[in-house]
Design an enzyme around this catalytic site. Structure first.
Site, short mmCIF file in Angstrom:
data_model
loop_
_atom_site.label_atom_id
_atom_site.label_comp_id
_atom_site.label_asym_id
_atom_site.label_seq_id
_atom_site.Cartn_x
_atom_site.Cartn_y
_atom_site.Cartn_z
N ARG A 199 0.54 -0.83 -0.13
CA ARG A 199 -0.10 -0.16 0.65
C ARG A 199 0.68 1.29 0.12
O ARG A 199 0.25 2.08 -0.37
CB ARG A 199 -1.03 -0.23 1.03
CG ARG A 199 -1.97 -1.20 1.11
CD ARG A 199 -2.87 -0.52 2.15
NE ARG A 199 -2.81 -1.39 2.77
CZ ARG A 199 -3.48 -2.08 3.82
NH1 ARG A 199 -5.02 -2.05 4.32
NH2 ARG A 199 -3.58 -3.12 4.99
N CYS A 303 1.13 0.67 15.92
CA CYS A 303 1.00 -0.29 17.38
C CYS A 303 0.57 -0.14 18.68
O CYS A 303 0.24 -0.58 19.41
CB CYS A 303 1.18 -1.76 16.31
SG CYS A 303 2.71 -1.20 17.10
P1 NAD Z 1 -1.59 -6.24 7.20
O1 NAD Z 1 -1.12 -8.42 7.93
O2 NAD Z 1 -2.52 -6.36 6.39
O3 NAD Z 1 -0.30 -6.33 6.54
C1 NAD Z 1 1.10 -7.03 6.71
C2 NAD Z 1 2.02 -7.75 5.57
O4 NAD Z 1 1.54 -8.94 5.37
C3 NAD Z 1 1.75 -6.83 4.29
O5 NAD Z 1 3.16 -6.80 3.66
C4 NAD Z 1 0.97 -7.84 3.21
O6 NAD Z 1 1.48 -8.07 2.12
C5 NAD Z 1 0.98 -9.07 4.28
N1 NAD Z 1 -0.48 -9.61 4.66
C6 NAD Z 1 -1.76 -9.71 4.31
N2 NAD Z 1 -2.63 -10.14 4.24
C7 NAD Z 1 -2.12 -11.19 4.41
C8 NAD Z 1 -2.92 -12.38 4.53
N3 NAD Z 1 -3.66 -12.91 4.62
N4 NAD Z 1 -1.65 -13.86 4.30
C9 NAD Z 1 -0.28 -13.05 4.19
N5 NAD Z 1 0.30 -12.16 3.94
C10 NAD Z 1 -0.44 -11.14 4.14
O7 NAD Z 1 -0.78 -5.14 8.55
P2 NAD Z 1 -1.18 -3.48 8.32
O8 NAD Z 1 -3.19 -3.54 8.36
O9 NAD Z 1 -0.49 -3.85 7.03
O10 NAD Z 1 -0.80 -3.36 8.95
C11 NAD Z 1 -1.58 -2.79 10.00
C12 NAD Z 1 -0.99 -4.03 11.31
O11 NAD Z 1 0.00 -3.97 11.86
C13 NAD Z 1 -1.84 -3.66 12.17
O12 NAD Z 1 -2.45 -4.90 12.96
C14 NAD Z 1 -0.80 -3.07 13.45
O13 NAD Z 1 -0.93 -3.59 14.82
C15 NAD Z 1 -0.11 -3.78 13.44
N6 NAD Z 1 1.65 -3.24 13.59
C16 NAD Z 1 2.34 -3.61 15.09
C17 NAD Z 1 3.56 -3.74 15.07
C18 NAD Z 1 4.39 -4.16 15.95
O14 NAD Z 1 5.28 -3.80 15.85
N7 NAD Z 1 3.49 -4.87 16.89
C19 NAD Z 1 4.08 -2.07 14.27
C20 NAD Z 1 3.64 -2.13 13.24
C21 NAD Z 1 1.73 -2.31 12.80
#
Ligand code: NAD
Length: 517
Positions: A199, A303
């Site tokens: 994104r 997060c």
């Molecule tokens: P997301 O899980 O949608 O995407 C993260 C990555 O995973 C992306 O590169 C995406 O391409 C991939 N992805 C997405 N759906 C997938 C699936 N079904 N199977 C395999 N891969 C997949 O997350 P997001 O919306 O980009 O980010 C927000 C989330 O990340 C929130 O839940 C937030 O709390 C979390 N986050 C956590 C931390 C931490 O350190 N704990 C830090 C930042 C964000």
């Protein structure tokens, strides 16, 4: 100097970002030191979340291209892992310098694609830059142990790199999270395949190019784009030894299960629901401002956002002021001066957040401040939601789910014990904060609360990179945290060597078959 990696993509937009469509621009993969156009037929659109302008298209990397990236990373590992530690450190020092020099370009790309404010985008980069700066200390952190265990015999430990490792990043910190992995993986001698969020890939592409300029050899850092198919290819490829994942629980659990089944080491930072306790003896001004900043900054898309507040005892009387101050925050496009909150990442994210607010209403929650129908002049199509405050119970959906939007849920807790119990019963364990002027209260909180990162009068207690990220419970899968000493441990394995160099040659003609002691 133009950034060739983005010649067709976001960088060319930075000068004319406002309202200029770049339909047709594509983001390239970075494989073996080359920025290459994908031959894929599947593309994912990147939109400006303030305007819906199409900024770029991201390829779903083909299996052949992915294989090429892994081959290039494997080949590069042979030489990079043997590069002197000083040589690797030098590259990290140069990268630090280049990141600082190009901070505006990276921050602009983040504002454009992710939507956060300019100041917040600089913060995003800075928190990643601090990991680079700490990684420069690899000359100390990679020192192993050595002991003379008996006469003429030494045992020592070498921390050796794993090989090809991968990093899968979320959308909300387009610079910081790639920079949690890039410096740590590289200074420890690994080669890396990075998959940024589909994104907002622009910041990662600028960083890749800066790595190249800093002297990272071809194949040592590779960037492949895509969604689930590319993620699955990472989980399945036998040459990839470890995966660093940051993102949602849904994706993280899938990646953790699939990749660990394939024998990989995985660290997965997941979602969160972070609580703040406000005690009546707290510094009122500091507590209210801290909670508002941490609940609504980056439109709640952090997060470590504080998404639940518990005003204990007389602190409950501060609720009207909390609402009044929150109401004053300015919602606008990230590039507009004076903006406090930008848009959410996508129309779907906005629909999800407004749906969760509506669910609170349906379940009997009280909407004390409603940001659903906010109008932002000049940006009628942006994914904006204004600061929202809901009074709710812990059995409501708006409390149970991570909202990831500018929504603060206020939950009733009569006492400190009750508030701690609520936090400990929550499935997530990323962070929690308390606001108090009592050392004894703070100490009790810190000792009794079961989350990984605790703030005492500090709203977003993200550890600096000399420490490690330490979310727990449902906010983390794996055993070894990101960056700090943990980061070094995650990207290395120990080799323990025992050597005997006899100082005198005694003549023994019979072999001993006993266990050596
Ligand atoms: P997301 O899980 O949608 O995407 C993260 C990555 O995973 C992306 O590169 C995406 O391409 C991939 N992805 C997405 N759906 C997938 C699936 N079904 N199977 C395999 N891969 C997949 O997350 P997001 O919306 O980009 O980010 C927000 C989330 O990340 C929130 O839940 C937030 O709390 C979390 N986050 C956590 C931390 C931490 O350190 N704990 C830090 C930042 C964000």
């Amino acid at each position: 100097m133009p950034l060739s990696s983005l010649a067709n993509g976001p960088a060319s937009l930075l000068a004319s970002w406002k309202g200029t469509s770049v339909s047709g621009g594509t983001t390239k993969n970075f494989i073996g030191g080359q920025f290459v156009e994908s031959s894929t037929t599947e593309w994912l659109d990147v939109h400006d979340p303030s305007t819906q302008t199409l900024l770029s298209r991201v390829p779903e990397t083909t299996p052949t291209e992915f294989e090429d990236a892994v081959q290039k990373a494997s080949a590069a590992f042979k030489t990079w892992s043997k590069t002197s530690i000083i040589g690797r450190q030098k590259v990290a020092i140069e990268l630090q310098h280049l990141l600082r020099q190009n901070a505006d370009a990276i921050a602009n790309s983040i504002v454009l694609e992710q939507g956060k404010t300019v100041a917040d985008a600089h913060g995003d980069l800075l928190r990643g830059l601090q990991v680079v700066e700490t990684a420069i200390g690899c000359t100390s952190t990679l020192i192993g142990d050595k002991l003379e265990v008996s006469k003429d015999m030494d045992t020592y430990v070498r921390k050796v790199p794993l090989g090809v490792v991968a990093s899968i990043a979320p959308f909300n910190f387009p610079a910081m999270i790639p920079l949690w992995s890039i410096p740590m993986a590289l200074v420890t001698g690994n080669t890396l395949i990075l998959k940024p969020s589909e994104r907002d890939p622009g910041a990662a592409m600028i960083i890749a190019e800066l790595c190249q300029r800093a002297g990272v050899p071809p194949g040592v850092l590779n960037v492949v784009h895509g969604g689930v198919p590319t993620v699955n290819a990472i989980c399945d490829h036998p040459a990839i030894r470890a995966i660093s994942f940051v993102g949602s629980n849904r994706a993280g659990e899938h990646i953790y299960n699939r990749a660990t089944k394939n024998g990989k080491r995985v660290q997965a930072n997941l979602g969160a629901k972070n609580h703040a306790i406000i005690m009546p003896d707290a510094n009122r001004n500091h507590a209210l401002n801290s909670i508002i900043g941490a609940a609504f900054g980056a439109a709640g898309q952090r997060c470590m956002a504080l998404s639940v507040a518990m005003l204990v005892g007389e602190a409950r009387q501060w609720l009207p002021e909390l609402i009044e101050r929150s109401q004053k925050l300015k919602v606008n496009a990230g590039f507009e001066p004076g903006t406090d909150l930008g848009p959410l990442i996508s129309p779907a994210a906005k629909a999800r957040v407004t749906g969760l607010i509506a669910s609170a209403e349906e379940q009997g929650g009280k909407i004390l401040l409603d940001g659903r129908n906010i109008q932002v002049p000049n940006y009628p199509d942006g994914n904006f939601v204004g600061p929202t405050i809901i009074e709710a119970d812990t059995n409501m959906k708006c409390y149970e789910e991570e909202i990831f939007g500018p929504v603060l849920v206020v939950v009733q807790a009569e006492t400190l014990d009750e508030a701690i119990e609520i936090i400990n019963s929550n499935k997530y364990g990323n962070g929690a904060a308390i606001f108090t002027n009592s050392g004894a209260t703070a100490r009790k909180f810190e000792s009794d609360v079961n989350v990984g990162q605790i703030g005492v009068n500090v709203p977003i207690p993200v550890p600096l990179p000399m420490f490690a990220w330490s979310g727990n419970k449902g906010s983390f899968l794996g055993d070894i945290g990101f960056y700090g000493k943990s980061g070094v441990n995650f990207y290395t394995e120990n080799k323990t060597i025992t050597s005997l160099w006899k100082s005198e040659d005694a003549l023994v003609t019979r072999a001993s078959v006993n266990m050596p002691t």
